[in-house]
Design a protein around this motif. Structure first.
Motif, mmCIF file in Angstrom:
data_model
loop_
_atom_site.group_PDB
_atom_site.id
_atom_site.type_symbol
_atom_site.label_atom_id
_atom_site.label_comp_id
_atom_site.label_asym_id
_atom_site.label_seq_id
_atom_site.Cartn_x
_atom_site.Cartn_y
_atom_site.Cartn_z
ATOM 1 N N GLY A 51 0.189 -1.290 -0.038
ATOM 2 C CA GLY A 51 0.423 0.239 -0.075
ATOM 3 C C GLY A 51 0.966 1.000 -0.068
ATOM 4 N N GLY A 52 1.675 0.899 -0.657
ATOM 5 C CA GLY A 52 2.741 2.341 -0.013
ATOM 6 C C GLY A 52 3.649 2.433 -1.512
ATOM 7 N N PRO A 53 4.896 3.661 -1.432
ATOM 8 C CA PRO A 53 6.010 3.232 -2.689
ATOM 9 C C PRO A 53 6.435 2.265 -3.163
ATOM 10 C CG PRO A 53 6.430 4.466 -0.575
ATOM 11 C CD PRO A 53 5.230 3.904 -0.498
ATOM 12 N N GLU A 54 7.722 2.529 -4.578
ATOM 13 C CA GLU A 54 8.284 0.750 -4.608
ATOM 14 C C GLU A 54 9.361 1.258 -4.051
ATOM 15 O OE1 GLU A 54 12.054 0.837 -7.530
ATOM 16 O OE2 GLU A 54 9.830 1.101 -8.406
ATOM 17 N N PRO A 55 9.101 -0.595 -3.245
ATOM 18 C CA PRO A 55 10.435 -0.891 -2.378
ATOM 19 C C PRO A 55 12.020 0.040 -2.528
ATOM 20 C CG PRO A 55 10.309 -2.050 -2.949
ATOM 21 C CD PRO A 55 9.355 -1.724 -3.906
ATOM 22 N N PHE A 66 11.138 -9.453 -2.699
ATOM 23 C CA PHE A 66 12.746 -9.503 -3.373
ATOM 24 C C PHE A 66 12.499 -10.550 -2.946
ATOM 25 C CE2 PHE A 66 17.178 -10.134 -2.740
ATOM 26 C CZ PHE A 66 17.467 -9.044 -3.572
ATOM 27 N N PHE A 67 12.544 -11.321 -3.149
ATOM 28 C CA PHE A 67 12.616 -13.072 -3.560
ATOM 29 C C PHE A 67 11.415 -13.466 -4.482
ATOM 30 C CE2 PHE A 67 13.881 -12.806 1.282
ATOM 31 C CZ PHE A 67 15.076 -12.854 1.121
ATOM 32 N N LEU A 68 10.910 -12.875 -3.757
ATOM 33 C CA LEU A 68 9.715 -13.407 -5.731
ATOM 34 C C LEU A 68 10.172 -12.571 -7.177
ATOM 35 C CD1 LEU A 68 6.031 -12.783 -3.442
ATOM 36 C CD2 LEU A 68 6.773 -14.723 -4.553
ATOM 37 N N LEU A 69 10.251 -10.976 -6.826
ATOM 38 C CA LEU A 69 11.043 -10.454 -8.246
ATOM 39 C C LEU A 69 12.122 -10.993 -8.994
ATOM 40 C CD1 LEU A 69 10.957 -6.530 -6.366
ATOM 41 C CD2 LEU A 69 9.431 -7.746 -8.520
ATOM 42 N N GLN A 70 13.325 -11.589 -7.748
ATOM 43 C CA GLN A 70 14.617 -12.337 -7.826
ATOM 44 C C GLN A 70 13.789 -13.103 -8.569
ATOM 45 O OE1 GLN A 70 16.991 -13.251 -5.093
ATOM 46 N NE2 GLN A 70 18.511 -11.828 -5.673
ATOM 47 N N ARG A 123 16.802 -3.180 -10.097
ATOM 48 C CA ARG A 123 17.149 -2.013 -9.415
ATOM 49 C C ARG A 123 17.402 -2.665 -8.177
ATOM 50 N NH1 ARG A 123 13.176 0.505 -12.289
ATOM 51 N NH2 ARG A 123 11.630 0.283 -10.361
ATOM 52 N N LEU A 124 16.610 -3.519 -7.099
ATOM 53 C CA LEU A 124 16.741 -3.567 -5.997
ATOM 54 C C LEU A 124 18.095 -4.314 -5.796
ATOM 55 C CD1 LEU A 124 13.424 -4.706 -5.248
ATOM 56 C CD2 LEU A 124 14.855 -2.591 -4.386
ATOM 57 N N GLU A 125 18.174 -5.650 -6.618
ATOM 58 C CA GLU A 125 19.822 -6.138 -6.535
ATOM 59 C C GLU A 125 20.779 -6.058 -6.323
ATOM 60 O OE1 GLU A 125 19.091 -9.186 -9.658
ATOM 61 O OE2 GLU A 125 17.796 -10.882 -9.121
ATOM 62 N N THR A 126 20.843 -4.183 -7.360
ATOM 63 C CA THR A 126 22.046 -3.794 -8.184
ATOM 64 C C THR A 126 22.084 -2.583 -6.469
ATOM 65 O OG1 THR A 126 21.334 -3.072 -9.684
ATOM 66 C CG2 THR A 126 22.413 -1.727 -9.158
ATOM 67 N N LYS A 127 21.280 -2.252 -5.775
ATOM 68 C CA LYS A 127 21.236 -1.531 -4.865
ATOM 69 C C LYS A 127 21.603 -2.651 -3.192
ATOM 70 C CE LYS A 127 17.576 1.813 -5.588
ATOM 71 N NZ LYS A 127 15.871 2.539 -5.274
ATOM 72 N N LEU A 128 21.804 -3.555 -3.761
ATOM 73 C CA LEU A 128 22.049 -5.102 -2.828
ATOM 74 C C LEU A 128 23.223 -4.636 -2.538
ATOM 75 C CD1 LEU A 128 21.248 -7.041 -0.454
ATOM 76 C CD2 LEU A 128 20.867 -8.406 -2.222
ATOM 77 N N ALA A 129 23.624 -4.595 -4.156
ATOM 78 C CA ALA A 129 25.051 -5.038 -4.134
ATOM 79 C C ALA A 129 26.265 -4.090 -4.185
ATOM 80 C CB ALA A 129 25.172 -5.426 -5.933
ATOM 81 N N ASN A 130 25.209 -2.301 -4.137
ATOM 82 C CA ASN A 130 26.085 -1.595 -4.139
ATOM 83 C C ASN A 130 26.494 -1.448 -2.881
ATOM 84 O OD1 ASN A 130 26.424 -0.897 -6.723
ATOM 85 N ND2 ASN A 130 24.964 0.909 -6.729
ATOM 86 N N ALA A 131 25.008 -1.777 -2.245
ATOM 87 C CA ALA A 131 24.970 -1.406 -0.437
ATOM 88 C C ALA A 131 26.527 -2.434 0.514
ATOM 89 C CB ALA A 131 23.536 -2.061 0.015
ATOM 90 N N SER A 132 26.678 -3.571 -0.291
ATOM 91 C CA SER A 132 27.105 -4.738 0.032
ATOM 92 C C SER A 132 28.581 -3.556 0.049
ATOM 93 C CB SER A 132 27.585 -5.811 -0.009
ATOM 94 O OG SER A 132 25.666 -6.769 -0.397
ATOM 95 N N ALA A 133 28.961 -3.371 -1.270
ATOM 96 C CA ALA A 133 30.413 -2.750 -1.509
ATOM 97 C C ALA A 133 30.884 -1.877 -0.779
ATOM 98 C CB ALA A 133 30.383 -2.771 -3.178
ATOM 99 N N GLN A 134 29.545 -1.132 0.144
ATOM 100 C CA GLN A 134 30.387 0.451 0.586
ATOM 101 C C GLN A 134 29.830 0.572 2.138
ATOM 102 O OE1 GLN A 134 27.240 2.971 -1.530
ATOM 103 N NE2 GLN A 134 27.256 2.674 -3.699
ATOM 104 N N THR A 135 28.946 -0.426 2.620
ATOM 105 C CA THR A 135 28.694 -0.270 3.808
ATOM 106 C C THR A 135 29.549 -1.689 4.512
ATOM 107 O OG1 THR A 135 27.326 -2.243 4.062
ATOM 108 C CG2 THR A 135 26.108 -0.144 3.762
ATOM 109 N N ALA A 136 30.233 -0.685 5.793
ATOM 110 C CA ALA A 136 30.560 -1.744 6.945
ATOM 111 C C ALA A 136 30.405 -3.461 6.853
ATOM 112 C CB ALA A 136 31.466 -0.984 7.895
ATOM 113 N N ALA A 137 30.699 -3.527 6.400
ATOM 114 C CA ALA A 137 30.425 -5.440 7.035
ATOM 115 C C ALA A 137 28.980 -5.908 6.912
ATOM 116 C CB ALA A 137 30.737 -5.701 8.171
ATOM 117 N N PRO A 138 28.843 -5.317 5.401
ATOM 118 C CA PRO A 138 27.517 -6.548 5.027
ATOM 119 C C PRO A 138 27.182 -7.982 5.223
ATOM 120 C CG PRO A 138 27.807 -5.699 2.926
ATOM 121 C CD PRO A 138 29.244 -5.560 4.263
ATOM 122 N N ALA A 139 26.251 -8.407 5.160
ATOM 123 C CA ALA A 139 26.073 -10.149 5.313
ATOM 124 C C ALA A 139 26.770 -10.428 4.669
ATOM 125 C CB ALA A 139 23.947 -10.091 5.135
ATOM 126 N N GLY A 140 26.958 -10.267 3.664
ATOM 127 C CA GLY A 140 28.102 -10.666 2.474
ATOM 128 C C GLY A 140 28.931 -11.416 2.679
#
Length: 331
Positions: free
Chosen positions: A156-160, A170-174, A196-213
């Motif tokens: 009921g809201g904007p695009e994630p 996310f898993f359904l879309l993927q 777009r979500l996969e790209t954002k996830l990959a970028n977050a993995s590259a930029q944040t300190a110790a993501p789950a990946g």
């Protein structure tokens, strides 16, 4: 091969990853079934899991009649429990029935599972696989599309804005995105959102300190299979298991020093990463690994860090932490 007594859930997970490489995988399947029926499990609730694993092994060796017997016994063991493991076993049963040419029975088994697409993150994978085995990829795509529409309507809201924000969506879309690619279908708005979500996830993995990946932990047997299958991943995870453990330990120490609390590592498997990649994605790609890490982060399989100095090391070596990985952070 004879399995040890009092098999734990962790033991069953280890067997799942190693059984197909065993000298006699069908013997492993038979032993698992015997262990479940003889009460040789640490937790009797794991009987369904052990029998499902036996069915998966038998199916992989095209012993379909045996696989069907095992999965039927697994469902009996599960009883009326309602959880993702039970649903996955039912999807496995449908898959086996499809392979046996019993299409009507397979459809009758898998159709009631359709609502689970909006309940369990892993349902998209096991239901898609079952339908694909039956030559019903287009039907799987329709199921996923309708589940996505339902999930978006419920939001009921904007695009994630991110994969974390999308949650199960996310898993359904993927899964849908990969299936449509395999079917040769053109991109649509949902495919664009998945990318777009996969790209954002990959970028977050590259930029944040110790993501789950960055906190994926490959147990020793899995690490050997990983670098053998995808040598390029030594750059991400280390050339040896010792180097892999040292990298993780140093990163955990760094995070603790930066004020992070409740640190955990996520035990990973080659089979899990392959399943995340699906039909067409590259298992070594950063977005695939990030997606796998995100999936593990939603589950319960995790190892808390740090252990007590005199406690068992988090890496599973059997040594005390102070004699195993603790010194690696100083390397």
């Amino acid at each position: 091969m004879a399995l040890k007594a009092d098999l734990t859930s962790a033991d069953l997970n280890d067997i799942r990853q190693s059984a197909l490489g065993a000298a006699d995988p069908l013997g492993v399947a038979a032993d698992l079934a015997a262990a479940a029926e003889a009460g040789r499990l640490a937790d009797p609730q794991d009987a369904g899991l052990a029998l499902t694993l036996a069915a998966e092994i038998a199916e992989s060796r095209t012993k379909l009649d045996a696989a069907l017997r095992y999965v039927d016994r697994a469902l009996e063991a599960y009883g009326k429990r309602e959880e993702s493991q039970v649903a996955a076993a039912r999807a496995l049963r449908a898959r086996i029935l499809f392979r046996l040419g019993r299409e009507d029975e397979a459809v009758a088994e898998v159709e009631p599972l359709r609502p689970l697409l909006t309940q369990y993150p892993d349902a998209a994978a096991y239901l898609t696989t079952a339908l694909a085995v039956g030559g019903r990829g287009r039907e799987a795509e329709q199921w996923l599309s309708e589940a996505i529409q339902q999930s978006l309507a419920e939001r009921g809201g904007p695009e994630p804005a991110s994969a974390d924000d999308a949650g199960l969506l996310f898993f359904l879309l993927q899964q849908r995105h990969r299936l449509r690619h395999a079917l040769g279908m053109p991109h649509d708005t949902h495919d664009n959102l998945a990318e777009r979500l996969e790209t954002k996830l990959a970028n977050a993995s590259a930029q944040t300190a110790a993501p789950a990946g960055d906190l994926l932990f490959w147990p020793q047997a899995e690490f050997g299979k990983l670098v053998s299958k995808w040598p390029a991943l030594t750059e991400a995870y280390g050339a040896t298991w010792d180097e892999h453990r040292a990298r993780l330990e140093r990163e955990l120490v760094r995070l603790a020093g930066a004020g992070r609390t409740e640190l955990v590592v996520f035990p990973a498997t080659v089979g899990g990463l392959s399943a995340q990649a699906g039909i067409d994605a590259d298992p070594a790609a950063v977005e695939t690994r990030a997606g796998y890490a995100a999936k593990l982060a939603t589950g319960t399989a995790r190892i808390s860090w740090p252990p007590e100095r005199n406690g068992a090391c988090w890496c599973g070596s059997g040594l005390k932490y102070k004699k195993c990985c603790l010194p690696r952070s100083r390397g």
